[in-house]
Design a protein around this motif. Structure first.
Motif, PDB file in Angstrom:
ATOM      1  N   ALA A 296       0.824  -1.204   0.000  1.00  0.00           N
ATOM      2  CA  ALA A 296       0.000   0.000   0.000  1.00  0.00           C
ATOM      3  C   ALA A 296       0.864   1.262   0.000  1.00  0.00           C
ATOM      4  O   ALA A 296       0.548   2.244  -0.683  1.00  0.00           O
ATOM      5  N   PHE A 297       1.970   1.227   0.753  1.00  0.00           N
ATOM      6  CA  PHE A 297       2.847   2.401   0.846  1.00  0.00           C
ATOM      7  C   PHE A 297       3.494   2.709  -0.503  1.00  0.00           C
ATOM      8  O   PHE A 297       3.508   3.862  -0.962  1.00  0.00           O
ATOM      9  N   TYR A 298       4.015   1.677  -1.138  1.00  0.00           N
ATOM     10  CA  TYR A 298       4.619   1.872  -2.456  1.00  0.00           C
ATOM     11  C   TYR A 298       3.583   2.355  -3.471  1.00  0.00           C
ATOM     12  O   TYR A 298       3.872   3.216  -4.316  1.00  0.00           O
ATOM     13  N   SER A 299       2.386   1.809  -3.404  1.00  0.00           N
ATOM     14  CA  SER A 299       1.325   2.206  -4.345  1.00  0.00           C
ATOM     15  C   SER A 299       0.958   3.670  -4.156  1.00  0.00           C
ATOM     16  O   SER A 299       0.717   4.383  -5.135  1.00  0.00           O
ATOM     17  N   GLU A 300       0.930   4.129  -2.903  1.00  0.00           N
ATOM     18  CA  GLU A 300       0.605   5.531  -2.645  1.00  0.00           C
ATOM     19  C   GLU A 300       1.720   6.445  -3.154  1.00  0.00           C
ATOM     20  O   GLU A 300       1.455   7.494  -3.761  1.00  0.00           O
ATOM     21  N   MET A 301       2.989   6.070  -2.937  1.00  0.00           N
ATOM     22  CA  MET A 301       4.092   6.889  -3.448  1.00  0.00           C
ATOM     23  C   MET A 301       4.041   6.976  -4.972  1.00  0.00           C
ATOM     24  O   MET A 301       4.235   8.051  -5.555  1.00  0.00           O
ATOM     25  N   ALA A 302       3.763   5.837  -5.624  1.00  0.00           N
ATOM     26  CA  ALA A 302       3.686   5.827  -7.084  1.00  0.00           C
ATOM     27  C   ALA A 302       2.507   6.652  -7.574  1.00  0.00           C
ATOM     28  O   ALA A 302       2.594   7.325  -8.612  1.00  0.00           O
ATOM     29  N   ASN A 303       1.415   6.630  -6.818  1.00  0.00           N
ATOM     30  CA  ASN A 303       0.243   7.441  -7.173  1.00  0.00           C
ATOM     31  C   ASN A 303       0.573   8.923  -7.079  1.00  0.00           C
ATOM     32  O   ASN A 303       0.180   9.714  -7.948  1.00  0.00           O
ATOM     33  N   GLU A 304       1.297   9.303  -6.051  1.00  0.00           N
ATOM     34  CA  GLU A 304       1.705  10.700  -5.880  1.00  0.00           C
ATOM     35  C   GLU A 304       2.589  11.164  -7.041  1.00  0.00           C
ATOM     36  O   GLU A 304       2.517  12.323  -7.472  1.00  0.00           O
ATOM     37  N   ASP A 305       3.411  10.243  -7.552  1.00  0.00           N
ATOM     38  CA  ASP A 305       4.326  10.584  -8.651  1.00  0.00           C
ATOM     39  C   ASP A 305       3.700  10.389 -10.028  1.00  0.00           C
ATOM     40  O   ASP A 305       4.362  10.622 -11.047  1.00  0.00           O
ATOM     41  N   GLY A 306       2.448   9.935 -10.062  1.00  0.00           N
ATOM     42  CA  GLY A 306       1.746   9.785 -11.336  1.00  0.00           C
ATOM     43  C   GLY A 306       2.076   8.521 -12.118  1.00  0.00           C
ATOM     44  O   GLY A 306       1.822   8.446 -13.317  1.00  0.00           O
ATOM     45  N   TYR A 307       2.647   7.515 -11.456  1.00  0.00           N
ATOM     46  CA  TYR A 307       3.005   6.278 -12.149  1.00  0.00           C
ATOM     47  C   TYR A 307       1.844   5.275 -12.186  1.00  0.00           C
ATOM     48  O   TYR A 307       1.428   4.819 -13.237  1.00  0.00           O
ATOM     49  N   PHE A 308       1.339   4.903 -11.023  1.00  0.00           N
ATOM     50  CA  PHE A 308       0.220   3.964 -10.941  1.00  0.00           C
ATOM     51  C   PHE A 308      -0.404   4.091  -9.561  1.00  0.00           C
ATOM     52  O   PHE A 308       0.134   4.777  -8.672  1.00  0.00           O
ATOM     53  N   ASN A 309      -1.551   3.445  -9.344  1.00  0.00           N
ATOM     54  CA  ASN A 309      -2.178   3.450  -8.031  1.00  0.00           C
ATOM     55  C   ASN A 309      -2.532   2.021  -7.625  1.00  0.00           C
ATOM     56  O   ASN A 309      -2.257   1.076  -8.367  1.00  0.00           O
ATOM     57  N   ILE A 310      -3.147   1.864  -6.464  1.00  0.00           N
ATOM     58  CA  ILE A 310      -3.440   0.526  -5.946  1.00  0.00           C
ATOM     59  C   ILE A 310      -4.384  -0.239  -6.864  1.00  0.00           C
ATOM     60  O   ILE A 310      -4.315  -1.461  -6.966  1.00  0.00           O
ATOM     61  N   PHE A 311      -5.274   0.494  -7.572  1.00  0.00           N
ATOM     62  CA  PHE A 311      -6.206  -0.180  -8.475  1.00  0.00           C
ATOM     63  C   PHE A 311      -5.482  -0.743  -9.702  1.00  0.00           C
ATOM     64  O   PHE A 311      -5.866  -1.779 -10.236  1.00  0.00           O
ATOM     65  N   ASP A 312      -4.432  -0.060 -10.132  1.00  0.00           N
ATOM     66  CA  ASP A 312      -3.605  -0.603 -11.214  1.00  0.00           C
ATOM     67  C   ASP A 312      -2.892  -1.877 -10.751  1.00  0.00           C
ATOM     68  O   ASP A 312      -2.758  -2.843 -11.511  1.00  0.00           O
ATOM     69  N   VAL A 313      -2.461  -1.880  -9.483  1.00  0.00           N
ATOM     70  CA  VAL A 313      -1.779  -3.051  -8.935  1.00  0.00           C
ATOM     71  C   VAL A 313      -2.728  -4.238  -8.868  1.00  0.00           C
ATOM     72  O   VAL A 313      -2.404  -5.340  -9.323  1.00  0.00           O
ATOM     73  N   THR A 314      -3.919  -4.023  -8.282  1.00  0.00           N
ATOM     74  CA  THR A 314      -4.877  -5.127  -8.159  1.00  0.00           C
ATOM     75  C   THR A 314      -5.404  -5.565  -9.521  1.00  0.00           C
ATOM     76  O   THR A 314      -5.616  -6.768  -9.756  1.00  0.00           O
ATOM     77  N   THR A 315      -5.592  -4.619 -10.432  1.00  0.00           N
ATOM     78  CA  THR A 315      -6.045  -4.972 -11.786  1.00  0.00           C
ATOM     79  C   THR A 315      -4.995  -5.816 -12.496  1.00  0.00           C
ATOM     80  O   THR A 315      -5.314  -6.816 -13.150  1.00  0.00           O
ATOM     81  N   GLY A 316      -3.742  -5.419 -12.338  1.00  0.00           N
ATOM     82  CA  GLY A 316      -2.657  -6.159 -12.991  1.00  0.00           C
ATOM     83  C   GLY A 316      -2.560  -7.590 -12.511  1.00  0.00           C
ATOM     84  O   GLY A 316      -2.458  -8.526 -13.308  1.00  0.00           O
ATOM     85  N   ILE A 317      -2.630  -7.791 -11.192  1.00  0.00           N
ATOM     86  CA  ILE A 317      -2.487  -9.150 -10.675  1.00  0.00           C
ATOM     87  C   ILE A 317      -3.723  -9.983 -10.988  1.00  0.00           C
ATOM     88  O   ILE A 317      -3.620 -11.187 -11.256  1.00  0.00           O
TER      89      ILE A 317
END
Length: 488
Positions: A296-317
């Protein structure tokens, strides 16, 4: 082409019948009820309004799917025969009415005309009874599919079709796992029906003990109060991390980067493994939470930087799991577990554009060395580069052991790189024996480490009993203690 009027009868009070519903009842066309088991039907009987119902279908068919499909097909057949059919359902046609859902799907494929005439839903009187404004959040769930639709602890939930104790029991078990046995919910019976409506609060564990459950029973679950009831879900975790990373949050959390916490991922993963090895379920629960925090922490940092969010992570897996399990999701037949693993790996290599066998070895991530060597050997074996049996691997260990001895004798501490190389070959050969034995070398070595620490602890206890400090003991004395504790 036939026409079907789908008409809502409201929640049960005759006063809730709309003018549109009354107009259809008295239109002179055939009136068909999904069920006669509805309070409003008394109005039809009192006013000699002719009708027929599908109640008999529930007795003839084995399950609800067959019931609903039969009703829809029969309605279409009757509409073609009579030209126009009035089909009446409880409540609102678009609220918890599976036959209507199927009918509308048919409309897209077949040449039939469907006209919906709304009615008051049973949801409206429930909201009035419990005093809930749906703007504050509301989820409506079919009690027959509660595990598929899932409750949301961060909003209010209404569970419909809890029409007998069997359904109530399955709902209770599901809710207990999320809210706990003591969480209070509302039983709502016959809402909107004068003199019959009742609503009362009970703890979840009493749900299937209620004698008043019937075909007009629903359950209202209030939103979880985070102050008094400590139940959280993934959304809460993400919100907490956003707060911690926000301007008014924690200075330490705000300063973290992808690199600064990467070791935490490895550390938490190993603590999960340790809890599993020790069969400590309480620790496993805690450590899985710590590992989930990293995701969750990594997903939030990536979301802040405009890379991806937690929904992209769950969608991908989820996409990956579906793609790599065609035997489950696309009806591809697979007989054995080994075939599943083979298909998984083949699709993984294809998805990553790995076109040669060496690429498969190189694609093994930089795991701890024992784990990485195990995976590399496994992939080499998958293409046939392997010993015929474990004895070939054992002979290789003997060969590499002698080469280590030879280099140590030759170098006498001089050429450490040669010793390092031969020791690496020996370790690699030992891992191969582990693979043939279906033993994970990382797990095996960790167990050996833990065993060593435990025996060392027993040695220290014995040395204290003798009144001696380890540093004052000779190696021979220590060795005697070691042999004593080995067999304990």
């Amino acid at each position: 082409m036939g026409k079907i009027y789908v008409v809502g009868l409201g929640p049960g009070n005759v006063n809730c019948l709309t003018l549109g519903a009354l107009d259809r009842l008295n239109s002179g066309y055939i009136n068909i009820l999904r069920t006669e088991n509805h309070p409003t039907i008394s109005y039809l009987k009192e006013n000699n309004i002719p009708y027929e119902s599908y109640d008999y279908v529930y007795e003839e068919k084995e399950n609800f799917k067959e019931v609903y499909n039969y009703i829809v097909e029969d309605l279409i057949r009757k509409s073609e025969e009579y030209g126009v059919v009035n089909y009446f359902v409880p409540g609102n046609p678009l609220v918890a009415e599976k036959t209507v859902e199927i009918l509308l799907d048919y409309k897209k494929e077949k040449d039939i005309e469907i006209d919906l005439i709304s009615g008051m839903s049973f949801i409206d009187p429930i909201l009035v009874a419990v005093g809930h404004d749906p703007v504050k959040g509301l989820k409506i769930i079919d009690g027959l599919n509660i595990t598929g639709q899932k409750v949301d602890i961060n909003t209010a939930n209404i569970i419909t079709q809890v029409y007998n104790k069997r359904v109530a029991s399955s709902v209770k078990l599901y809710l207990s796992e999320i809210y706990g046995d003591e969480y209070e919910i509302y039983i709502v019976n016959s809402v909107g029906i004068e003199k019959e409506e009742e609503i009362f609060k009970i703890p979840i564990y009493e749900l299937d003990r209620c004698d008043t459950i019937n075909h007009l029973t629903s359950i209202y679950i209030p939103k979880v109060d985070k102050i008094n009831t400590k139940i959280y879900d993934m959304n809460d975790l993400l919100d907490i991390i956003k707060i911690l990373r926000g301007k008014e949050g924690c200075p330490w959390d705000r300063e973290q980067t992808y690199l600064s916490i990467r070791e935490s991922v490895i550390e938490e993963a190993y603590e999960v493994v340790e809890a599993i090895d020790e069969d400590d379920m309480d620790s496993l629960e805690e450590e899985l939470g710590d590992l989930l925090l990293q995701v969750a922490f990594y997903s939030e940092m990536a979301n802040e930087d405009g890379y991806f969010n937690i929904f992209d992570v769950t969608t991908g897996i989820c996409n990956k799991l579906i793609f790599r399990h065609p035997h489950v999701f696309k009806q591809k037949k697979v007989e054995k577990c080994d075939e599943v693993v083979y298909n998984w790996n083949e699709m993984k290599f294809k998805n990553r554009n790995i076109e040669n066998y060496t690429g498969r070895l190189r694609s093994v991530p930089k795991l701890p060395s024992l784990m990485r060597s195990y995976k590399v050997q496994k992939r080499a074996a998958d293409v046939g580069f392997d010993w015929d049996n474990i004895y070939g691997a054992i002979d290789k260990v003997k060969e590499e052991y002698l080469e280590v001895i030879e280099e140590v004798d030759l170098c006498k501490g001089g050429d450490i790189e040669r010793v390092e190389e031969e020791l690496g070959d020996l370790l690699f050969a030992v891992v191969n024996v582990c693979r043939f034995s279906n033993v994970n070398p990382e797990v095996a070595l960790n167990k050996a480490i833990n065993k060593f620490i435990k025996r060392f602890e027993l040695m220290e206890i014995k040395s204290n009993e003798l009144g001696k400090d380890f540093r004052e003991m000779t190696l021979e004395q220590m060795d005697i203690l070691w042999n004593e504790v080995k067999n304990t």
